[in-house]
Design an enzyme around this catalytic site. Structure first.
Site, PDB file in Angstrom:
ATOM      1  N   ASN A 166       0.811  -1.230   0.000  1.00 14.40           N
ATOM      2  CA  ASN A 166       0.000   0.000   0.000  1.00 14.40           C
ATOM      3  C   ASN A 166       0.839   1.272   0.000  1.00 14.40           C
ATOM      4  O   ASN A 166       0.497   2.237  -0.668  1.00 14.40           O
ATOM      5  CB  ASN A 166      -0.998  -0.017   1.167  1.00 14.40           C
ATOM      6  CG  ASN A 166      -0.303  -0.063   2.500  1.00 14.40           C
ATOM      7  OD1 ASN A 166       0.789  -0.619   2.635  1.00 14.40           O
ATOM      8  ND2 ASN A 166      -0.908   0.520   3.508  1.00 14.40           N
ATOM      9  N   GLU A 264       3.387  -5.376  12.458  1.00 16.43           N
ATOM     10  CA  GLU A 264       2.460  -4.248  12.249  1.00 16.43           C
ATOM     11  C   GLU A 264       1.375  -4.763  11.331  1.00 16.43           C
ATOM     12  O   GLU A 264       1.628  -5.029  10.148  1.00 16.43           O
ATOM     13  CB  GLU A 264       3.195  -3.070  11.590  1.00 16.43           C
ATOM     14  CG  GLU A 264       4.332  -2.502  12.411  1.00 16.43           C
ATOM     15  CD  GLU A 264       3.863  -1.801  13.669  1.00 16.43           C
ATOM     16  OE1 GLU A 264       2.677  -1.486  13.777  1.00 16.43           O
ATOM     17  OE2 GLU A 264       4.702  -1.598  14.564  1.00 16.43           O
ATOM     18  N   CYS A 298      -3.285   1.466   6.370  1.00 17.25           N
ATOM     19  CA  CYS A 298      -3.700   0.765   7.585  1.00 17.25           C
ATOM     20  C   CYS A 298      -4.312   1.721   8.599  1.00 17.25           C
ATOM     21  O   CYS A 298      -5.015   1.300   9.500  1.00 17.25           O
ATOM     22  CB  CYS A 298      -2.505   0.036   8.187  1.00 17.25           C
ATOM     23  SG  CYS A 298      -1.094   1.122   8.441  1.00 17.25           S
ATOM     24  N   GLU A 476       7.281   0.404  16.162  1.00 14.24           N
ATOM     25  CA  GLU A 476       8.329   0.927  15.292  1.00 14.24           C
ATOM     26  C   GLU A 476       8.503   2.412  15.614  1.00 14.24           C
ATOM     27  O   GLU A 476       7.796   2.959  16.439  1.00 14.24           O
ATOM     28  CB  GLU A 476       7.925   0.727  13.826  1.00 14.24           C
ATOM     29  CG  GLU A 476       7.794  -0.744  13.451  1.00 14.24           C
ATOM     30  CD  GLU A 476       7.581  -0.972  11.961  1.00 14.24           C
ATOM     31  OE1 GLU A 476       6.720  -0.292  11.378  1.00 14.24           O
ATOM     32  OE2 GLU A 476       8.274  -1.832  11.394  1.00 14.24           O
TER      33      GLU A 476
END
Ligand code: NDP
Length: 495
Positions: A166, A264, A298, A476
């Site tokens: 994405n 993630e 996301c 992260e």
């Protein structure tokens, strides 16, 4: 497919890369299997190139190169790693327009988005971690004169970085930059759906003078190359961004081998609109949060919870705003929404639109595949808005990852929180209110790793990034990423 078979109708430009090779050791190589997969141009639906379908042999070759490179790279000075990464960032700056064109062509996202968001952020990722390592520090603990402890943070070894389609180069660099800066050597696997920008990036690494084997980039599908990479006994840590199901499959392989894991994963993010919000700004920003990158981020807010006293007014303004968005050729400067990334993904999103109807959703806007003139075989979808769906129905519980949102009224703060927190996901949320008390109370009770107040996707790279529940494990960003990519060692010296 041979490149000579490319359809003649496709624009042949320097950004339509027709052969995606692996970056292993010091150069670019075809896969050992000799197999290739087709690369699709989402804007037109045509095949425009071929991608290495790498396998376990290529993983092994990359692993040997990365292992050989590790001793020198892991003991090099932070300054020398930083200088090299900054040189790479300068080359990315030089080629920003090429990288943006490649990304838009390969992914279907508007060129303006690639130029203004994806590529500048990818460059920032490299610069951020290249300079962060110059300022990192560790702790010391004095035991009242009895002994002194200090912590060493040492690179782990050969690590794997696996990224989705994405935000291709943006998320690829978000992983490899901290991994390399911390002194690890890396085998990275971008999504086979959008490999082109990572391939061009490999060429820039060679031009920047990266030592052989420090970064290796393997192309191919999850089963062909992702799986052998994850299960390779020598890979010490895996940083993965992608779907929740894939994350669970990777965790099942990695956990018994005691690999370090950062995941993630997916999201089903809520946007909470209170009656005292700044109305115009909220309508505009929640539409952006819903449909940016065709809803394929996301962090997109796909469930919009609106306080009942302003529900009708908000609905009217939001629908009008969304109807004005132009869907079309990603290269055109006036396109707000480009193509969906692939035909299978388009069909998946369409199936969720049918599900929403079957669950009793009332369609307020969109809902159809569209066929812009000259791009009739491309993967375009109208931005779609539903209302009237139960917060607990499948449409409101499962990640669609496309330009589809639902509007849900709520009466009280407690009800808003109940609806926001009722999915298995917990990545991000945004709260729109002018009352600081409401903002901080709601933020503390939202079950998400990230809460934005009166903004969306405003990112400071020093902040922790990640989700709770089925949205992931670990964080992260900033020191969190540098901690993940190092092992802490305590040294205790008796006084
Ligand atoms: P996938 O999970 O399908 O794929 C992600 C990556 O994993 C790809 O490179 C894929 O390869 C690879 N892969 C697939 N199977 C395996 C396997 N068995 N072993 C190792 N690697 C494998 O996700 P998508 O690419 O479809 O991305 C969309 C998803 O990513 C959404 O759920 C979205 O929410 C999530 N996402 C999460 C973010 C976050 O920060 N939390 C940010 C962005 C996206 P290939 O595609 O080549 O088969």
């Amino acid at each position: 497919m041979e490149t000579s078979q490319l359809p003649s109708s496709l624009p042949t430009t320097n950004f339509a890369i027709t052969e995606i090779l692996n970056y292993i050791g010091d150069g670019l190589y075809a896969p050992q299997s000799g197999k290739w997969i087709s690369n699709f141009h989402p804007a037109s639906g045509a095949v425009y190139g071929k991608i290495a379908e790498s396998g376990a042999d290529d993983v092994q070759a990359a692993f040997e190169c990365a292992t050989n490179a590790f001793p020198a790279w892991s003991t090099s000075t932070a300054k020398s790693r930083s200088d090299l990464m900054l040189r790479l960032a300068d080359l990315m700056d030089r080629d920003l327009e090429i990288l943006a064109a490649i990304e838009s062509y390969d992914n279907g996202k508007p060129l303006t988005v690639a130029r203004n968001v994806d590529i500048p952020r990818a460059i920032s990722n490299i610069r951020f971690f290249a300079t962060a390592i110059l300022h990192s520090s560790t702790e010391a603990h004095d035991m009242d004169g009895l002994a002194l402890n200090y912590t060493l943070r040492q690179p782990i070894g050969v690590v794997a970085c696996i990224s989705p389609w994405n935000l291709p180069l943006y998320l690829f660099t978000w992983k490899i930059a901290p991994a390399l800066a911390a002194g690890n050597t890396v085998i990275a696997k971008p999504s086979e759906i959008t490999p082109a920008s990572a391939f061009y990036f490999s060429k820039l690494c060679i031009e920047a003078g990266f030592p052989a084997g420090v970064l290796n980039v393997l192309h191919g599908t999850g089963p062909s190359v992702g799986s052998p990479l994850v299960s390779h006994a020598g890979i010490k840590a895996i940083s993965f961004t992608g779907g929740t199901q894939t994350g669970a499959a990777i965790a099942a392989v990695a956990a018994p081998k005691f690999k370090k894991l950062s995941l993630e994963l997916g999201g089903k993010n809520a946007t909470l609109v209170f009656s005292d919000c700044n109305f115009e700004e909220t309508v505009s920003e929640t539409a952006r949060a819903a449909f940016s990158n065709q809803g394929q981020i996301c962090l997109c807010g796909s469930r919009i919870l609106i306080q009942r006293s302003i529900y009708d007014q908000f609905k009217q303004a939001f629908v009008a705003k969304v109807k004005a968005l132009k869907v079309g050729d990603p290269q055109a400067v006036d396109s707000n929404i480009g193509a969906i990334v692939s035909e299978p993904h388009l069909l998946k999103v369409l199936s969720y639109i049918e599900l929403a109807k079957s669950e009793g959703g009332k369609l307020l806007s969109g809902g159809n595949r569209i066929y812009p003139e000259g791009f009739e075989n491309g993967y375009y979808l109208e931005p779609t808005i539903f209302e009237g769906l139960d917060p607990f129905c499948r449409t409101n519980q499962e990640e669609i990852f496309g330009p589809v949102v639902t509007l849900i009224p709520f009466d009280t703060e407690e009800e808003a929180l109940q609806f926001a927190n009722c999915t298995p996901y917990g990545l991000a949320s945004s709260v729109w209110t002018s009352n600081i008390g409401t903002a901080q109370r709601v933020a503390s009770k939202l079950q998400t790793g990230i809460v934005w107040i009166n903004c969306w996707m405003l990112r400071d790279l020093r902040t922790p990034f990640g989700g709770v529940k089925q949205s992931g494990v670990g964080r992260e960003g900033g020191w969190e990423a540098l901690r993940f990519f190092t092992e802490a060692k305590n040294v205790c010296i008796k006084s």
